[in-house]
Design an enzyme around this catalytic site. Structure first.
Site, PDB file in Angstrom:
ATOM      1  N   HIS A 117     -11.671 -34.762  88.834  1.00 59.04           N
ATOM      2  CA  HIS A 117     -12.721 -35.775  88.694  1.00 59.04           C
ATOM      3  C   HIS A 117     -13.243 -36.302  90.031  1.00 59.04           C
ATOM      4  CE1 HIS A 117     -12.350 -35.481  84.489  1.00 59.04           C
ATOM      5  NE2 HIS A 117     -11.421 -36.392  84.261  1.00 59.04           N
ATOM      6  N   HIS A 186     -16.874 -40.746  80.918  1.00 55.73           N
ATOM      7  CA  HIS A 186     -15.532 -40.440  80.409  1.00 55.73           C
ATOM      8  C   HIS A 186     -15.136 -41.443  79.323  1.00 55.73           C
ATOM      9  CE1 HIS A 186     -11.405 -39.138  80.310  1.00 55.73           C
ATOM     10  NE2 HIS A 186     -11.519 -38.374  81.397  1.00 55.73           N
ATOM     11  N   GLU A 316     -16.366 -35.609  76.690  1.00 53.37           N
ATOM     12  CA  GLU A 316     -17.006 -35.645  78.010  1.00 53.37           C
ATOM     13  C   GLU A 316     -17.995 -34.487  78.143  1.00 53.37           C
ATOM     14  OE1 GLU A 316     -13.670 -35.807  80.952  1.00 53.37           O
ATOM     15  OE2 GLU A 316     -12.516 -35.868  79.079  1.00 53.37           O
TER      16      GLU A 316
END
Length: 351
Positions: A117, A186, A316
């Site tokens: 991420h 997210h 996501e």
């Protein structure tokens, strides 16, 4: 406070970070419809309040009612990215490195040898906010070399309520050097309400004929596999609890779902991607996106005191994991003069 014929937008101070940076919280709402909270810390969705079959609203995403929850040591230690905007590149990059035009770039590793991420990513940054008509726009500049990525990246995240029951999230980005970009929100969803029972009783449908298998590090193998005759075939609604504990090797590797689904249709066009239904409350969420993939995570590693295991389901919309290192996947490469765009819409209904 800003009020239009359709949307009310309220800004309020939300406290400061340990370094003294001020955080703002913004609430978007429509009369009789959704209300959505967004924090300038991480361009984070803190709340989505949606009505159930009985007309009572419940917050259907994991998060906290105040800044202290996001700064608490127990949250920082487990760091599940509740509702945050993820970038520069969502998901995992093998070996925290990639090459562009023959030049290798080493990134900040934050999950063993890999990057997850974006490293110390956009989820930890303070975004600049402004009200643009009926929309909230958050802006961020990621400097050249940020977490190892080349190029200065100009990013915007726009949140709006185009209908009483719909939230739209649109990302745009431009760069002055070739770089990789893959942005997502997210969100962890529990349509029974944030504190409701786990998601095993929810019914899930995903418009995907294929998925990308993972290895022991939750990184894609590079293969694209058909969902036929596997627990990943949710082209028709299936109860989540009947799927994620099955005897399939991919479920064992992910401890349930922690996989990217290859969405049907043409990437770059807004099209149906998923449908989530809680039969008890009657709430339904329909997700449409321009992204080529949908990462589905069944909250397997969520743990007290932050949350319960499988308390919520993360959906996501994004490009595939480790795309910078897998040429067969739809590219995440952005060059100067190009505009990165990704849009997702969450529509809430009741049965």
């Amino acid at each position: 406070m800003t009020t239009t014929d359709s949307t009310r937008i309220e800004r309020r101070p939300w406290g400061t970070l340990p370094g003294g940076e001020a955080v703002t919280h913004i609430l978007l709402s429509r009369p009789g419809g959704l209300s959505v909270g967004v924090s300038t810390l991480g361009a984070t969705i803190t709340a989505i309040n949606a009505p159930g079959r009985d007309g009572v609203q419940a917050n259907v995403v994991l998060g906290f009612d105040d800044l202290a929850g996001y700064l608490a040591p127990e949250y920082q230690a487990s760091y599940p990215y509740f509702g945050a905007t993820i970038g520069r590149v969502a998901n995992r990059i093998r070996g925290a490195a990639f090459a562009i035009d023959g030049v290798r770039y080493s990134l900040r590793a934050n999950e063993g040898a890999h990057q997850l991420h974006g490293g110390h990513g956009f989820d930890r940054a303070i975004w600049a906010d402004r009200i643009d008509g009926d929309s909230l726009r958050l802006d961020l500049v990621s400097p050249d070399g940020d977490q190892g990525y080349p190029g200065t990246l100009q990013v915007s995240a726009t949140f709006s309520l185009p209908a009483d029951n719909e939230l739209a999230v649109r990302y745009e980005a431009r760069t002055d050097r070739a770089t990789h970009v893959n942005l997502t929100t997210h969100g962890y969803f529990n349509l029974a309400g944030r504190d409701g029972p786990g998601i095993e009783g929810h019914h899930l449908q995903i418009h995907a004929n294929a998925y990308t298998p993972i290895d022991a590090d939750a990184l894609p193998t590079g293969a694209i596999a058909a969902v036929d005759d596997t627990p990943f075939d949710v082209r028709q609604p299936q109860r989540i609890g009947a799927l994620i504990d099955g005897a399939h090797p991919q479920l064992a590797l992910g401890d349930g779902y922690n996989h990217n689904f290859v969405l049907n249709g043409t990437a770059g066009t807004l099209r149906p991607a998923a449908r989530l239904h809680d039969p008890v409350s009657g709430r339904i969420m329909e997700l449409a996106t321009t992204a080529p993939g949908l990462q589905v995570y069944s909250g397997n590693a969520l743990a007290e005191p932050v949350a319960r295991r499988r308390q919520a389901l993360a959906l996501e919309p994004q490009h595939f994991p480790d795309t910078p290192n897998i040429a067969a996947f739809p590219t995440t490469l952005l060059r100067p003069g190009e505009l990165y765009v990704s849009e997702t819409r969450f529509r809430f209904l009741v049965d």
